[in-house]
Design an enzyme around this catalytic site. Structure first.
Site, short mmCIF file in Angstrom:
data_model
loop_
_atom_site.label_atom_id
_atom_site.label_comp_id
_atom_site.label_asym_id
_atom_site.label_seq_id
_atom_site.Cartn_x
_atom_site.Cartn_y
_atom_site.Cartn_z
N ASN A 83 4.08 23.79 2.69
CA ASN A 83 4.72 22.86 1.75
C ASN A 83 4.58 23.50 0.38
O ASN A 83 3.48 23.85 -0.03
CB ASN A 83 4.01 21.50 1.80
CG ASN A 83 4.41 20.61 0.64
OD1 ASN A 83 5.55 20.66 0.19
ND2 ASN A 83 3.48 19.81 0.16
N GLY A 84 5.70 23.64 -0.35
CA GLY A 84 5.67 24.24 -1.68
C GLY A 84 6.76 25.28 -1.82
O GLY A 84 7.70 25.30 -1.01
N CYS A 123 7.44 18.90 1.63
CA CYS A 123 7.43 18.82 3.09
C CYS A 123 6.10 18.19 3.49
O CYS A 123 5.23 18.00 2.65
CB CYS A 123 7.49 20.20 3.73
SG CYS A 123 8.91 21.16 3.21
#
Ligand code: F6R
Length: 611
Positions: free
Chosen positions: A105-106, A2
């Site tokens: 993000n992740g 993302c």
């Protein structure tokens, strides 16, 4: 994958409104994901969130993201990993009281466990995402009496997996908290304003002064300061020693400094593999249950995904003692009278939309079979219509040629094969742990491989760029590697390339070989290697220009070959992920030498939706 961005500024310090800058930054990060988008801002010590499913342009039209008031704003463009694209699953995610907002993000590996604990403590979850636990975790630690920043750090120490995070806490009106582990995060430094972002293009228009945040670093930005520290040791970092001034153009920046997306995506493989491993959970167990109860196992896909399927087929046989039936998806009609209840189909598709694979899936379902999907796109057609889906977490692939999605698919299939072997008693616990340990080391080996092979593959790519035909030969697990290597060369460098099981080359293909004809050997350190050495001799005797991908433990093949590309030793059954890397690079450098754009090969589309 993302994209996240955050800005905190003093009034009048940036030429446009902070919300407008965040929206523009998100558009520059759209290559990282684009299924939903959202922003959060602190205004008068409370948090405003606007978010929704869809592309930035559309959500902005509906929700006016770029008109949100405030000077401290975070934003997120999503590429779904946990929970399908929807308004509720879009980031930012908030705690029970709406005073903490998180963009991420992740992948949080232990989110189920944390979610369960927090639910028992009375927290109410709104979304299906892994991210939301972070907001509730910070809320929980604040309720225990910790100060906001300490609560944030304690939450970070409780997380397993990968993350780049931006967090707003309403009582801290001009701070953006951030943290990083295994997902990129950059700080951009301005005069009276500062940024965080997943990538430099997000703020390049406003500053070229950056700090790359390292793993396990946390901190916060205000309009005039940056606090950075190591979350494990507590050591405060002197940011002056970490500032870089970059001189990229916006186009270079979008590709992370690489000239093409394909090269960037080849280099992203260590990260993609790591994220894929982190994301493997209960779906793998569900898939294995289906496989163990199956009468027969079929594997289907198209193109590169089919080659991953062939690796899976090999591993199911060799490791788990299961016979599978791989077939090219467009040939599904062959099975219309023979498939039935009790059969299981594994359908592999990075896009999740390939029509051939979808049609094969529909036929098998109609005939009563169960379907396991392996896909890179959450909520796409193939996962939607399957009984179980195991996702790869490679992130969006922009280059038309599949690279990081292939190695991620192979990682998933290898993982399934190892577990299957253990659950069915084919391997003991020690071997099981050792094989999983090998798989955990693959991302690091992929990194090492990239460093080792880049120079040599560029040289060989330039050498073969004027040839009209190339053979790729392998044996056993080397066959799908050869097939995938040949596909890469033909699709982006437009050189006729054929792959064969090396033993088959004597049954016809060798007739074409003459002086200087390039033959590329895949030389894996297994019991078939002695036969490959014989095949190299045969080809040399006919004048072939012999090139080989060999392990650094190899002592014999290197002496025979005209050119050897050395990769680090890996447990032979897991060699496809490592051995394909130089072949991807070889195709890339050959295409570039010939003046072609490897990102947009002629006649090809990234997703094939017509039969
Ligand atoms: C080759 C390539 C194609 C795809 C094939 C299947 O580099 O990208 O061969 O592998 O079109 O696509 P997915 O995996 O999306 O079903």
């Amino acid at each position: 994958m993302c994209g996240i961005i955050g800005i905190t500024s003093r009034p009048g310090k940036v030429p446009e409104s902070p919300a407008f800058i965040v929206r523009k930054g998100l558009e520059r990060l759209e290559y990282r994901g684009y299924d939903s988008v959202g922003v959060a801002s602190i205004v008068d010590y409370s948090i405003i969130v606007r978010k929704g499913k869809g592309k930035i342009k559309d959500v902005n039209r509906r929700k006016h993201l770029d008109r949100v008031p405030g000077y401290t704003i975070i934003g997120h463009t999503r590429w779904a990993t946990h929970g399908r694209p929807s308004d509720v699953n879009a980031h930012p995610h908030i705690d029970c009281n709406g005073v903490i907002a998180v963009v991420h993000n992740g992948i949080i590996q232990n989110y189920l466990e944390l979610r369960e604990k927090l639910t028992k403590l009375g927290h109410k979850f709104r979304s299906e995402t892994d991210t939301e636990v972070i907001a509730h975790l910070i809320e929980h630690f604040i309720s225990e009496g910790l100060k906001p920043y300490d609560a944030f750090k304690k939450a970070i120490r409780s997380l397993k997996g990968s993350f780049a995070l931006g967090v707003l806490i309403s009582s801290e009106k001009d701070k953006i908290f951030f943290a990083r582990k295994d997902s990129p995060l950059i700080i951009g430094l301005g005069d009276g304003y500062n940024f965080i972002a997943s990538d430099i293009p997000a703020f390049l228009e406003y500053t070229r002064k950056v700090i790359i945040v390292h793993d396990f670093e946390v901190g916060y930005i205000t309009p005039d300061s940056v606090h950075l520290e190591n979350v494990l040791t507590g050591e405060v970092i002197d940011i002056n020693k970490r500032i870089h001034v970059i001189d990229w153009t916006p186009d270079m920046a979008a590709k992370g400094g690489y000239p093409h997306f394909m090269l960037k995506e080849i280099h992203e493989q260590p990260r993609a593999l790591k994220d894929t491993i982190h994301g493997l959970g209960v779906e793998v167990e569900n898939a294995i249950k289906l496989i163990m109860n199956a009468n027969r196992i079929f594997i289907t896909a198209a193109g590169t995904s089919f080659h991953a399927g062939l690796v899976g087929d090999y591993l199911f046989n060799i490791l788990a003692g299961y016979t599978s039936i791989p077939f090219i998806a467009s040939e599904y009609s062959k099975y219309k009278n023979s498939v039935g209840e009790g059969d299981v189909l594994i359908a592999i598709s990075q896009s999740g939309e390939t029509i051939d694979t979808l049609m094969a899936l529909r036929l098998f379902k109609k005939l009563g079979a169960k379907v396991i999907a392996i896909s890179n796109v959450v909520g796409s057609a193939i996962p939607r219509e399957s009984d179980v889906t195991v996702y790869t977490r490679a992130g969006p692939e922009i280059g038309v040629a599949a690279t990081k999605t292939f190695t991620s698919q192979v990682m998933v299939l290898s993982w399934i094969a190892v577990k299957l072997a253990y659950y069915t008693g084919r391997i003991d616990e020690t071997t099981y742990k050792s094989l999983l340990g090998d798989l955990h080391r693959v991302p690091e080996l992929a990194n090492k491989t990239l460093t080792l092979v880049e120079g040599e593959t560029k040289l060989i790519g330039e050498e073969i760029s004027d040839r009209h035909s190339v053979y790729y030969l392998g044996r056993g697990i080397g066959v799908p590697i050869a097939l995938e290597g040949a596909l890469k060369l033909k699709e982006i460098a437009y050189i006729h390339a054929e792959a064969y099981p090396a033993g088959e080359s004597k049954h016809g293909p060798i007739a074409l070989v003459e002086d200087g004809f390039p033959v590329i050997f895949i030389i894996v350190e297994d019991e078939m290697k002695k036969h490959i050495l014989g095949n190299i001799e045969e080809m040399k005797a006919r004048g072939a220009y012999t090139i080989g991908v060999v392990s650094d433990e190899d002592k014999e093949a290197r002496k025979l070959l005209d050119r050897a590309i050395t990769v680090p030793y890996i447990e032979p059954v897991f060699s496809p992920i490592i051995y394909i890397i130089p072949l991807q690079l070889l195709a890339y450098y050959t295409a570039v030498k010939k003046g072609y754009d490897p990102d947009k090969p002629r006649n090809l589309a990234k997703t094939v939706t017509v039969e």
